[in-house]
Design a protein around this motif. Structure first.
Motif, PDB file in Angstrom:
ATOM      1  N   ALA A 124      -1.788  17.734  -8.928  1.00 50.98           N
ATOM      2  CA  ALA A 124      -0.926  17.328  -7.931  1.00 50.98           C
ATOM      3  C   ALA A 124      -0.032  16.162  -8.271  1.00 50.98           C
ATOM      4  N   LEU A 125      -0.714  15.165  -8.703  1.00 51.40           N
ATOM      5  CA  LEU A 125       0.016  13.903  -9.131  1.00 51.40           C
ATOM      6  C   LEU A 125       0.858  14.068 -10.093  1.00 51.40           C
ATOM      7  N   LEU A 126       0.587  14.656 -11.306  1.00 49.96           N
ATOM      8  CA  LEU A 126       1.469  14.999 -12.266  1.00 49.96           C
ATOM      9  C   LEU A 126       2.614  15.710 -11.992  1.00 49.96           C
ATOM     10  N   PHE A 127       2.317  16.751 -11.146  1.00 55.00           N
ATOM     11  CA  PHE A 127       3.443  17.623 -10.711  1.00 55.00           C
ATOM     12  C   PHE A 127       4.636  16.923  -9.887  1.00 55.00           C
ATOM     13  N   GLY A 128       3.786  16.243  -8.874  1.00 59.01           N
ATOM     14  CA  GLY A 128       4.771  15.397  -7.932  1.00 59.01           C
ATOM     15  C   GLY A 128       5.420  14.354  -8.617  1.00 59.01           C
ATOM     16  N   ILE A 129       5.167  13.625  -9.790  1.00 59.30           N
ATOM     17  CA  ILE A 129       5.901  12.715 -10.516  1.00 59.30           C
ATOM     18  C   ILE A 129       7.057  13.425 -11.143  1.00 59.30           C
ATOM     19  N   TRP A 130       6.613  14.707 -11.932  1.00 59.01           N
ATOM     20  CA  TRP A 130       7.658  15.444 -12.438  1.00 59.01           C
ATOM     21  C   TRP A 130       8.841  15.809 -11.585  1.00 59.01           C
ATOM     22  N   LEU A 131       8.375  16.190 -10.396  1.00 63.83           N
ATOM     23  CA  LEU A 131       9.322  16.787  -9.312  1.00 63.83           C
ATOM     24  C   LEU A 131      10.335  15.409  -8.931  1.00 63.83           C
ATOM     25  N   ASP A 132       9.459  14.502  -8.810  1.00 67.05           N
ATOM     26  CA  ASP A 132      10.291  13.263  -8.294  1.00 67.05           C
ATOM     27  C   ASP A 132      11.444  12.843  -9.170  1.00 67.05           C
ATOM     28  N   LYS A 133      10.988  13.011 -10.678  1.00 71.88           N
ATOM     29  CA  LYS A 133      11.833  12.515 -11.524  1.00 71.88           C
ATOM     30  C   LYS A 133      13.174  13.587 -11.765  1.00 71.88           C
ATOM     31  N   GLU A 134      13.045  14.596 -11.531  1.00 68.70           N
ATOM     32  CA  GLU A 134      13.896  15.945 -11.503  1.00 68.70           C
ATOM     33  C   GLU A 134      15.023  15.807 -10.303  1.00 68.70           C
ATOM     34  N   PHE A 135      14.276  15.601  -9.224  1.00 73.89           N
ATOM     35  CA  PHE A 135      15.453  15.396  -8.144  1.00 73.89           C
ATOM     36  C   PHE A 135      15.695  13.970  -7.694  1.00 73.89           C
ATOM     37  N   GLY A 136      15.211  12.920  -8.471  1.00 75.12           N
ATOM     38  CA  GLY A 136      15.497  11.440  -7.891  1.00 75.12           C
ATOM     39  C   GLY A 136      14.897  11.235  -6.559  1.00 75.12           C
ATOM     40  N   THR A 137      13.775  11.704  -6.012  1.00 79.41           N
ATOM     41  CA  THR A 137      13.171  11.354  -4.906  1.00 79.41           C
ATOM     42  C   THR A 137      11.947  10.700  -5.329  1.00 79.41           C
ATOM     43  N   GLU A 138      11.827   9.429  -5.457  1.00 76.37           N
ATOM     44  CA  GLU A 138      10.779   8.777  -6.463  1.00 76.37           C
ATOM     45  C   GLU A 138       9.412   9.064  -5.741  1.00 76.37           C
ATOM     46  N   PRO A 139       9.045   8.702  -4.334  1.00 76.93           N
ATOM     47  CA  PRO A 139       7.756   8.648  -4.124  1.00 76.93           C
ATOM     48  C   PRO A 139       7.120   9.990  -3.316  1.00 76.93           C
ATOM     49  N   ILE A 140       8.249  10.662  -3.013  1.00 73.42           N
ATOM     50  CA  ILE A 140       8.110  11.764  -1.724  1.00 73.42           C
ATOM     51  C   ILE A 140       7.244  12.808  -2.340  1.00 73.42           C
ATOM     52  N   PHE A 141       7.489  13.534  -3.394  1.00 73.84           N
ATOM     53  CA  PHE A 141       7.005  14.581  -3.648  1.00 73.84           C
ATOM     54  C   PHE A 141       5.325  14.174  -4.335  1.00 73.84           C
ATOM     55  N   MET A 142       5.426  13.098  -5.013  1.00 79.21           N
ATOM     56  CA  MET A 142       4.010  12.980  -5.488  1.00 79.21           C
ATOM     57  C   MET A 142       3.026  12.368  -4.411  1.00 79.21           C
ATOM     58  N   VAL A 143       3.605  11.520  -3.455  1.00 86.14           N
ATOM     59  CA  VAL A 143       2.587  11.407  -2.179  1.00 86.14           C
ATOM     60  C   VAL A 143       2.184  12.703  -1.586  1.00 86.14           C
ATOM     61  N   SER A 144       3.270  13.406  -1.068  1.00 82.61           N
ATOM     62  CA  SER A 144       2.763  14.719  -0.460  1.00 82.61           C
ATOM     63  C   SER A 144       2.068  15.740  -1.128  1.00 82.61           C
ATOM     64  N   PHE A 145       2.166  15.961  -2.376  1.00 78.27           N
ATOM     65  CA  PHE A 145       1.349  16.816  -3.016  1.00 78.27           C
ATOM     66  C   PHE A 145      -0.188  16.239  -3.418  1.00 78.27           C
ATOM     67  N   VAL A 146      -0.083  14.835  -3.469  1.00 84.69           N
ATOM     68  CA  VAL A 146      -1.429  14.430  -3.572  1.00 84.69           C
ATOM     69  C   VAL A 146      -2.363  14.348  -2.366  1.00 84.69           C
ATOM     70  N   LEU A 147      -1.602  14.057  -1.361  1.00 90.17           N
ATOM     71  CA  LEU A 147      -2.226  14.126   0.026  1.00 90.17           C
ATOM     72  C   LEU A 147      -2.644  15.523   0.259  1.00 90.17           C
ATOM     73  N   ALA A 148      -1.708  16.499   0.096  1.00 93.11           N
ATOM     74  CA  ALA A 148      -2.042  18.063   0.300  1.00 93.11           C
ATOM     75  C   ALA A 148      -3.425  18.383  -0.547  1.00 93.11           C
ATOM     76  N   ALA A 149      -3.316  18.070  -1.880  1.00 93.15           N
ATOM     77  CA  ALA A 149      -4.409  18.312  -2.866  1.00 93.15           C
ATOM     78  C   ALA A 149      -5.739  17.768  -2.178  1.00 93.15           C
ATOM     79  N   PHE A 150      -5.681  16.377  -1.879  1.00 89.76           N
ATOM     80  CA  PHE A 150      -6.814  15.713  -1.416  1.00 89.76           C
ATOM     81  C   PHE A 150      -7.730  16.612  -0.121  1.00 89.76           C
ATOM     82  N   VAL A 151      -6.756  16.937   0.855  1.00 91.57           N
ATOM     83  CA  VAL A 151      -7.012  17.552   1.948  1.00 91.57           C
ATOM     84  C   VAL A 151      -7.712  19.014   1.815  1.00 91.57           C
ATOM     85  N   VAL A 152      -6.907  19.873   1.089  1.00 89.51           N
ATOM     86  CA  VAL A 152      -7.467  20.959   0.627  1.00 89.51           C
ATOM     87  C   VAL A 152      -8.687  21.243  -0.076  1.00 89.51           C
ATOM     88  N   SER A 153      -8.966  20.059  -1.064  1.00 91.85           N
ATOM     89  CA  SER A 153     -10.117  19.855  -1.675  1.00 91.85           C
ATOM     90  C   SER A 153     -11.207  19.551  -0.819  1.00 91.85           C
TER      91      SER A 153
END
Length: 86
Positions: free
Chosen positions: A43-72
């Motif tokens: 989730a961290l790697l995918f979020g970093i990649w999406l943030d670089k693609e869309f220019g939204t620096e911490p939004i996707f990374m933080v949301s995907f990491v939190l979602a992955a943690f909760v689901v886990s």
């Protein structure tokens, strides 16, 4: 008469006397910790990649990491409940 180890559906190996074996418990620990770390890292790697693609620096990374943690954590609680029932 049973000979050897009896493996149940919960992943813990019974040593024949009704108690889980040490290796079965270690296997469950590695399964749970690997699932938690693996999902958060992906989730961290995918979020970093999406943030670089869309220019939204911490939004996707933080949301995907939190979602992955909760689901886990939900999955871990579910597995622990299954182990306690047996």
């Amino acid at each position: 008469m049973k000979i050897g180890l009896d493996k149940k559906d919960d992943g813990i190996v019974d040593d024949g006397n009704g108690k889980p074996s040490f290796l079965g418990s270690v296997g469950v620990f590695y399964n749970v910790s690997g699932m938690l770390v693996g999902s958060v890292v992906v989730a961290l790697l995918f979020g970093i990649w999406l943030d670089k693609e869309f220019g939204t620096e911490p939004i996707f990374m933080v949301s995907f990491v939190l979602a992955a943690f909760v689901v886990s954590m939900i999955d871990i609680v579910h597995k622990v409940k299954n182990i306690d029932e047996n």
